[in-house]
Scaffold this motif. Structure first.
Motif, mmCIF file in Angstrom:
data_model
loop_
_atom_site.group_PDB
_atom_site.id
_atom_site.type_symbol
_atom_site.label_atom_id
_atom_site.label_comp_id
_atom_site.label_asym_id
_atom_site.label_seq_id
_atom_site.Cartn_x
_atom_site.Cartn_y
_atom_site.Cartn_z
ATOM 1 N N VAL A 167 26.716 -21.918 -11.488
ATOM 2 C CA VAL A 167 27.520 -23.753 -10.719
ATOM 3 C C VAL A 167 27.754 -23.725 -9.845
ATOM 4 N N TRP A 168 27.946 -24.841 -9.197
ATOM 5 C CA TRP A 168 28.251 -24.554 -7.614
ATOM 6 C C TRP A 168 29.884 -25.013 -7.544
ATOM 7 N N LEU A 169 30.267 -24.076 -7.453
ATOM 8 C CA LEU A 169 31.657 -23.931 -7.033
ATOM 9 C C LEU A 169 31.454 -23.859 -5.559
ATOM 10 N N TRP A 170 31.314 -24.833 -5.019
ATOM 11 C CA TRP A 170 30.537 -25.146 -3.746
ATOM 12 C C TRP A 170 32.870 -24.882 -3.155
ATOM 13 N N ASP A 171 33.020 -24.141 -1.954
ATOM 14 C CA ASP A 171 33.079 -24.332 -0.997
ATOM 15 C C ASP A 171 34.823 -23.732 -0.991
ATOM 16 N N THR A 172 34.871 -22.403 -2.340
ATOM 17 C CA THR A 172 35.190 -21.559 -2.857
ATOM 18 C C THR A 172 35.435 -20.191 -2.694
ATOM 19 N N GLY A 173 34.910 -20.165 -1.258
ATOM 20 C CA GLY A 173 34.373 -18.768 -0.731
ATOM 21 C C GLY A 173 34.666 -18.767 1.113
ATOM 22 N N GLY A 219 36.873 -23.634 -12.048
ATOM 23 C CA GLY A 219 34.997 -22.808 -12.551
ATOM 24 C C GLY A 219 35.858 -21.697 -13.590
ATOM 25 N N LEU A 220 36.306 -20.475 -12.854
ATOM 26 C CA LEU A 220 36.435 -19.412 -13.627
ATOM 27 C C LEU A 220 36.519 -19.594 -14.864
ATOM 28 N N ASP A 221 37.614 -20.453 -15.177
ATOM 29 C CA ASP A 221 37.921 -20.193 -16.345
ATOM 30 C C ASP A 221 37.334 -21.203 -17.228
ATOM 31 N N GLN A 222 36.051 -22.019 -17.068
ATOM 32 C CA GLN A 222 35.506 -22.506 -17.910
ATOM 33 C C GLN A 222 33.788 -21.952 -18.163
ATOM 34 N N ALA A 223 33.323 -21.352 -16.883
ATOM 35 C CA ALA A 223 32.363 -20.217 -16.691
ATOM 36 C C ALA A 223 33.070 -18.593 -18.012
ATOM 37 N N SER A 224 34.217 -19.059 -17.294
ATOM 38 C CA SER A 224 34.732 -17.402 -18.119
ATOM 39 C C SER A 224 35.296 -17.733 -19.612
ATOM 40 N N ARG A 225 35.884 -19.042 -20.589
ATOM 41 C CA ARG A 225 36.221 -19.776 -21.460
ATOM 42 C C ARG A 225 37.332 -18.499 -21.772
ATOM 43 N N GLU A 254 40.550 -26.519 -2.936
ATOM 44 C CA GLU A 254 39.196 -25.625 -3.927
ATOM 45 C C GLU A 254 39.491 -24.712 -4.150
ATOM 46 N N GLN A 255 40.907 -24.303 -4.028
ATOM 47 C CA GLN A 255 41.813 -22.645 -5.205
ATOM 48 C C GLN A 255 41.534 -23.568 -5.979
ATOM 49 N N ALA A 256 42.320 -24.761 -5.957
ATOM 50 C CA ALA A 256 42.038 -25.528 -7.905
ATOM 51 C C ALA A 256 40.863 -25.284 -8.432
ATOM 52 N N ALA A 300 34.526 -13.638 -4.786
ATOM 53 C CA ALA A 300 35.248 -12.655 -5.810
ATOM 54 C C ALA A 300 36.295 -11.693 -5.899
ATOM 55 N N ARG A 301 36.280 -12.235 -5.066
ATOM 56 C CA ARG A 301 37.812 -10.739 -4.511
ATOM 57 C C ARG A 301 38.774 -11.810 -5.119
ATOM 58 N N ARG A 302 38.852 -13.617 -4.882
ATOM 59 C CA ARG A 302 40.068 -13.987 -5.360
ATOM 60 C C ARG A 302 39.963 -13.917 -6.734
ATOM 61 N N ALA A 303 38.524 -13.948 -7.530
ATOM 62 C CA ALA A 303 38.529 -13.841 -9.151
ATOM 63 C C ALA A 303 39.382 -12.583 -9.406
ATOM 64 N N VAL A 304 39.102 -11.698 -8.675
ATOM 65 C CA VAL A 304 39.565 -10.035 -8.647
ATOM 66 C C VAL A 304 41.153 -10.817 -8.861
ATOM 67 N N ALA A 305 41.097 -10.992 -8.062
ATOM 68 C CA ALA A 305 43.356 -11.492 -7.631
ATOM 69 C C ALA A 305 43.739 -12.007 -9.167
ATOM 70 N N LEU A 306 42.770 -12.941 -9.452
ATOM 71 C CA LEU A 306 43.368 -13.575 -10.543
ATOM 72 C C LEU A 306 43.401 -12.808 -12.146
ATOM 73 N N GLY A 307 43.202 -11.916 -11.834
ATOM 74 C CA GLY A 307 43.212 -11.277 -12.699
ATOM 75 C C GLY A 307 41.890 -10.913 -13.646
ATOM 76 N N TYR A 308 40.461 -11.411 -13.087
ATOM 77 C CA TYR A 308 39.332 -10.825 -13.838
ATOM 78 C C TYR A 308 38.797 -9.922 -13.365
#
Length: 176
Positions: free
Chosen positions: A90-96, A111-117, A104-106, A139-147
């Motif tokens: 999944v191309w989550l463009w401009d999120t890095g 994208g994280l929510d959909q990919a992780s179901r 971009e944050q949204a 990836a650091r943002r995903a960790v900060a979001l609780g993933y």
């Protein structure tokens, strides 16, 4: 000989350079040696990426999207150049980027929510290019979001190809 050395470096996994993890997100230059670690995530090499891909783990590509150059004369045709990615990613463009706009944050959060179901413990692989801070930031943002199932693949598409991964496919940008 040079190809063999490059292949060995890419297959070795995380950059060998002693780059410390910053306390915040990294900005320019984005293409530079990255740390060998990311607190809260599992850092994977190309062999691990191939294995996870084969198991159906979602892959998230965070490479930026090319935009129409500013200042083009009116009426100038401009075609967005194609972006190729790992099959199924999944191309989550401009999120890095170092700093994300609300859109971009949204996009990253959706994208994280959909990919992780909706399962924040589900494994996810986040990547872009080799030695690219954008994937580290995302990836650091995903960790900060609780993933908690975040796998960061610093070898990116170059590592994927060097390891004999399936040919890249044309990416379709995730919804804005």
């Amino acid at each position: 000989m040079i190809r063999a050395v490059l292949l060995a470096l890419l297959l070795a996994g995380p950059a060998a350079a002693q780059v410390p993890e910053p306390e915040t997100y990294r900005g320019e230059p984005y293409r530079a040696p990255v740390p060998a670690s990311l607190r809260g995530a599992v850092v994977i090499d190309a062999a691990q990426a191939l294995r996870l891909h084969g198991q159906g783990v979602p892959f998230l590509d965070v490479l930026p999207r090319k935009t129409r150059p500013e200042g083009l004369p009116e009426g100038t045709l401009w075609r967005e150049p194609p972006h190729e990615t790992i099959p199924g990613a999944v191309w989550l463009w401009d999120t890095g980027w170092e700093n994300l706009a609300p859109a971009e944050q949204a996009r990253l959060e959706r994208g994280l929510d959909q990919a992780s179901r909706g399962d924040k413990a589900a494994p996810l692989v986040i990547f872009c290019r080799a030695d690219c801070w954008m994937s580290w930031n995302a990836a650091r943002r995903a960790v900060a979001l609780g993933y908690t199932g975040v796998h960061w693949f610093p070898g990116g598409i170059e590592g994927w190809l060097a390891a004999g991964g399936a040919p890249l496919v044309r990416a379709v940008p995730a919804d804005p």
